[in-house]
Design a protein around this motif. Structure first.
Motif, PDB file in Angstrom:
ATOM      1  N   GLY A 121       0.805  -1.220   0.000  1.00 33.03           N
ATOM      2  CA  GLY A 121       0.000   0.000   0.000  1.00 33.03           C
ATOM      3  C   GLY A 121       0.827   1.254   0.000  1.00 33.03           C
ATOM      4  O   GLY A 121       1.299   1.725  -1.034  1.00 33.03           O
ATOM      5  N   CYS A 178      -0.197   4.490   0.714  1.00 34.36           N
ATOM      6  CA  CYS A 178      -0.884   5.515  -0.068  1.00 34.36           C
ATOM      7  C   CYS A 178      -2.035   6.070   0.762  1.00 34.36           C
ATOM      8  O   CYS A 178      -2.353   5.565   1.826  1.00 34.36           O
ATOM      9  N   ALA A 185      -5.790   6.233   1.234  1.00 39.21           N
ATOM     10  CA  ALA A 185      -6.812   5.279   0.782  1.00 39.21           C
ATOM     11  C   ALA A 185      -7.947   5.166   1.784  1.00 39.21           C
ATOM     12  O   ALA A 185      -7.794   5.454   2.970  1.00 39.21           O
ATOM     13  N   GLU A 219     -11.537   0.051   1.008  1.00 36.23           N
ATOM     14  CA  GLU A 219     -11.046  -0.212  -0.343  1.00 36.23           C
ATOM     15  C   GLU A 219      -9.646  -0.815  -0.343  1.00 36.23           C
ATOM     16  O   GLU A 219      -9.334  -1.674  -1.166  1.00 36.23           O
ATOM     17  N   ILE A 220      -8.815  -0.387   0.586  1.00 33.13           N
ATOM     18  CA  ILE A 220      -7.434  -0.873   0.543  1.00 33.13           C
ATOM     19  C   ILE A 220      -7.343  -2.341   0.935  1.00 33.13           C
ATOM     20  O   ILE A 220      -6.485  -3.077   0.442  1.00 33.13           O
ATOM     21  N   LYS A 249      -9.687  -4.488   0.204  1.00 33.73           N
ATOM     22  CA  LYS A 249     -10.120  -5.172  -1.020  1.00 33.73           C
ATOM     23  C   LYS A 249      -8.951  -5.331  -1.989  1.00 33.73           C
ATOM     24  O   LYS A 249      -8.775  -6.361  -2.626  1.00 33.73           O
ATOM     25  N   GLN A 250      -8.153  -4.264  -2.097  1.00 28.18           N
ATOM     26  CA  GLN A 250      -7.068  -4.238  -3.064  1.00 28.18           C
ATOM     27  C   GLN A 250      -5.903  -5.134  -2.667  1.00 28.18           C
ATOM     28  O   GLN A 250      -5.325  -5.844  -3.509  1.00 28.18           O
ATOM     29  N   TYR A 251      -5.555  -5.111  -1.379  1.00 29.64           N
ATOM     30  CA  TYR A 251      -4.333  -5.797  -0.953  1.00 29.64           C
ATOM     31  C   TYR A 251      -4.585  -6.972  -0.005  1.00 29.64           C
ATOM     32  O   TYR A 251      -3.630  -7.633   0.409  1.00 29.64           O
ATOM     33  N   ARG A 287      -5.820 -10.038  -0.281  1.00 29.99           N
ATOM     34  CA  ARG A 287      -5.371 -11.373  -0.711  1.00 29.99           C
ATOM     35  C   ARG A 287      -3.838 -11.496  -0.606  1.00 29.99           C
ATOM     36  O   ARG A 287      -3.311 -12.480  -0.059  1.00 29.99           O
ATOM     37  N   GLU A 288      -3.134 -10.497  -1.142  1.00 26.96           N
ATOM     38  CA  GLU A 288      -1.668 -10.532  -1.105  1.00 26.96           C
ATOM     39  C   GLU A 288      -1.158 -10.521   0.334  1.00 26.96           C
ATOM     40  O   GLU A 288      -0.184 -11.197   0.671  1.00 26.96           O
ATOM     41  N   ILE A 292      -0.499  -4.072   5.553  1.00 28.39           N
ATOM     42  CA  ILE A 292      -1.102  -3.045   4.705  1.00 28.39           C
ATOM     43  C   ILE A 292      -0.987  -1.720   5.450  1.00 28.39           C
ATOM     44  O   ILE A 292      -1.593  -1.534   6.508  1.00 28.39           O
ATOM     45  N   TYR A 332      -1.321   2.464   5.249  1.00 33.02           N
ATOM     46  CA  TYR A 332      -1.938   3.535   4.465  1.00 33.02           C
ATOM     47  C   TYR A 332      -2.229   4.729   5.359  1.00 33.02           C
ATOM     48  O   TYR A 332      -2.082   4.670   6.584  1.00 33.02           O
TER      49      TYR A 332
END
Length: 392
Positions: free
Chosen positions: A126, A128, A130, A134-135, A137-139, A141-142, A150, A152
């Motif tokens: 991340g 960023c 955010a 939403e963050i 959702k974006q990260y 899984r990873e 994560i 932010y």
């Protein structure tokens, strides 16, 4: 004997009542959290707050006013630089900040990230500005596949760390956040490091109620310290303990929702204590304001108003109820950030006058000075107390 020996101070987090004169410097022209919700949602039904005088506050012309108003009322302006939770709460407790906490609109520097990774032994995703939902959702899984944290931020001065509770247990996340808190000092002293645990699977993540804030230490004593020094209780409900980093607090209980916060406040009101019960109801801000959910915000306000009779009924003869806010977070504007606004202040007690308009106070710190007058503590705070205006 003092006319008032206990104050129940309830902060409706982000319930602002109109832009401050310097709102343009913050990009907040036109913000009016309560007014715009009422205008955009077909009105708002707050009969009990109206009965205490909310509709008679300067600038509020959209609420019905009952024939008899039982409380006193006014609005307060913020002088500290900023529009965040800590800045607002600290100012009402007596600290005016001359410089804002640092923000990171482009994410954190590589130097900060390298040091954090070295101290924690974990990688980072991340970095960023955010939305918290939403963050993940974006990260998410990873994060689950790698164990990387994560990280932010937002428009506020925050270093937020999100982690899945099955990948990074909550206690471990708290330990990591404390590492970040200890690290982020000096020119990088963010207002808050925030633990943001979540659960679920990719495509269906949800944040849990185990959020915790690791705040900067107050830069000087507050009214909480002065009341504690007199041997009185300072009971923190919700995130108040985090906001003041435990300083000046004698008891604390974290809460999971607005209604849980009301329940806990009532529990302490029914106990034999004197001093301050200081409550923050965060759902207005966290669940509705930041998500631009005006309808949900309206409903949450009406739900609080419906609980107000319980609070009034639980008050003792020597109690004073103060309801205020710490900033705005207008859900009707394009921004999802806090807004630079006046905040309401409504007071009720059997030993204060009814229907007194306190006008526009020049600083939230007038509240600290007023509490210093009530509890007869050392008066070392900026601002002008208004106890003499409402005392019977």
């Amino acid at each position: 004997m003092q006319d008032i020996n206990r104050v129940i101070l309830i902060v409706l987090d982000s319930v602002g009542v109109g832009e401050l004169p310097d709102a343009g410097e913050y990009g907040d022209e036109g913000s009016n959290t309560l007014g715009n919700i009422a205008a955009g949602c077909g009105g708002i039904n707050l009969p009990h707050l109206s009965g205490l005088g909310l509709g008679k506050i300067d600038g509020i012309d959209y609420m019905p006013i009952p024939q008899a108003v039982s409380g006193s009322y006014g609005r307060m302006a913020e002088v500290s630089k900023g529009k965040d939770t800590i800045t607002g709460h600290w100012e009402m407790a007596g600290i005016q900040l001359e410089f804002p906490f640092p923000t990171y609109p482009d994410g954190f520097s590589q130097e900060i990230l390298d040091r954090f990774q070295k101290l924690t032994g974990r990688g980072i995703l991340g970095n960023c500005v955010a939305s918290g939902t939403e963050i993940i959702k974006q990260y998410g899984r990873e994060h689950m596949e790698t164990g990387k944290l994560i990280v932010y931020t937002s428009a506020d001065s925050v270093f937020q760390i999100a982690a899945h509770e099955e990948i990074v247990p909550v206690d471990e996340l708290y330990r990591i956040c404390q590492i970040a808190r200890d690290m982020l000092q000096g020119e990088n002293m963010v207002g808050r490091v925030i633990a943001r645990p979540f659960t679920g699977q990719p495509g269906d993540f949800s944040r849990t109620a185990n959020r915790r804030d690791f705040s900067a230490q107050p830069t000087s004593d507050t009214i909480l310290d002065k009341v504690q020094e007199k041997g009185l209780e300072v009971i923190a409900v919700g995130k108040i303990e985090d906001i003041f980093s435990g300083k000046g607090i004698t008891q604390a209980e974290h809460t999971k929702s607005n209604m849980h916060g009301v329940d806990v406040t009532l529990k302490y009101m029914k106990e034999n204590n004197n001093g301050i019960i200081f409550t923050n109801l965060v759902d207005f801000d966290m669940v509705y304001g930041h998500r631009n959910n005006a309808g949900g915000y309206k409903q949450a306000l009406e739900e609080f108003d419906a609980r107000l009779p319980e609070i009034l009924s639980a008050m003792r003869e020597e109690d004073l109820l103060i309801i205020t806010a710490d900033h705005g977070c207008d859900p009707t504007t394009p921004s999802t950030d806090h807004s630079r606004e006046y905040v309401p202040v409504v007071l009720y007690g059997r030993n204060i006058k009814a229907d007194v308009n306190l006008g526009t106070r020049k600083t939230f710190a007038d509240l600290a000075s007023t509490l210093a007058e009530i509890f007869e503590t050392e008066r070392v705070f900026p601002g002008d107390g208004f106890y003499s205006l409402i005392k019977k």
